[in-house]
Write a protein that holds these residues in place. Structure first.
Motif: not given
Length: 281
Positions: A213-224
């Motif tokens: 649900x986050x912007x793409x780059x922010x979601x990628x950071x959250x996943x890691x």
């Protein structure tokens, strides 16, 4: 002038910390753990405040904001939120560990321990033992509170116990960061700086909302984020919705929940030992 005869025994040098048997490290650490636990019994305000703070966050996000948040893939928000809150509580304990180590070092208590014939690892072991005991109690209270407000475990007891162990494994790793920071940085300014950093790390994860649900780059950071790995793994083990409908995280969550804390421990445990040895008297 007094002379020593050949039969006279030579004077003995005082025992050094290096001569203390390694087998005594656990015994010394347990004694210092008891010291910390007695402090909390006599002055319970700090651990009680930390527990109430976690409960406040749980109630605020679960009931004030929960009605406006949809979980991708379906499922109730409370059942999605609770495992994330358990994980976040393990992170928030870091600043308490740092504050305790920093206070002891600033007051000279750590130096006093260093002058005693105890194993050099005993102080850190005592701190970690006390913090793990506190974390177990806090987690038990939050688990009970979650059951009271409608959260449920839908898997078997073995999976649920593994989820609890993953949470405590993360806490064990994070407390070494707190011990290291407490030995290196002292004073209220350092503690405030760590508090400022903990909040973005905790919120930049999937604790409260799904990364997709986050912007793409922010979601990628959250996943890691290591917090996201443990939160996702515990949701799976408790049988709760993960809020993830695609991507690699669901398949890798368990391995990352084991690997991230191991990496953190391998880095910060030796750094903590080195910082302890380099403390100035």
């Amino acid at each position: 002038m007094t002379t020593l005869t050949p039969d006279a025994p030579a004077p003995h040098a005082p025992a050094s910390r290096s001569s203390v048997p390694r087998s005594s490290a656990l015994r010394n650490g347990w004694i210092l753990t008891q010291r910390e636990l007695l402090h909390w019994v006599r002055q319970p305000a700090l651990p009680i405040f930390g527990l109430l703070f976690s409960i406040m966050l749980l109630l605020m996000f679960g009931f004030l904001f929960g009605g406006a948040i949809e979980v991708p893939g379906g499922g109730g928000y409370i059942t999605f939120l609770l495992p994330g809150m358990f994980t976040l509580t393990m992170l928030f304990g870091l600043e308490g560990t740092m504050l305790a180590m920093s206070t002891d070092a600033a007051k000279g208590i750590t130096d006093r321990f260093r002058s005693m014939p105890i194993h050099s690892s005993a102080v850190a072991l005592g701190r970690s033992g006390a913090d793990m005991a506190s974390s177990i109690l806090n987690l038990a209270v939050l688990l009970g509170g979650g059951l009271l407000i409608g959260w449920r475990i839908t898997t078997d007891i073995g999976s649920a116990l593994l989820a609890v162990l993953l949470l405590l494994w993360l806490r064990f790793a994070l407390l070494w960061i707190g011990i290291f920071l407490g030995l290196v940085f002292r004073g209220p300014g350092a503690t405030m700086a760590v508090q400022v950093l903990i909040w973005p790390i905790g919120f930049l994860s999937n604790v409260f909302v799904a990364p997709e649900t986050m912007p793409g780059w922010l979601g990628a950071v959250a996943e890691w984020n290591p917090i996201s790995a443990t939160a996702t793994a515990t949701r799976q083990l408790f049988g709760n919705p993960t809020g993830i409908t695609s991507g690699w995280l669901p398949d890798a969550a368990l391995g990352m929940a084991l690997g991230w804390p191991l990496l953190i421990t391998l880095v910060f445990l030796p750094l903590s030992a080195r910082a302890y040895r380099r403390l100035r008297r």
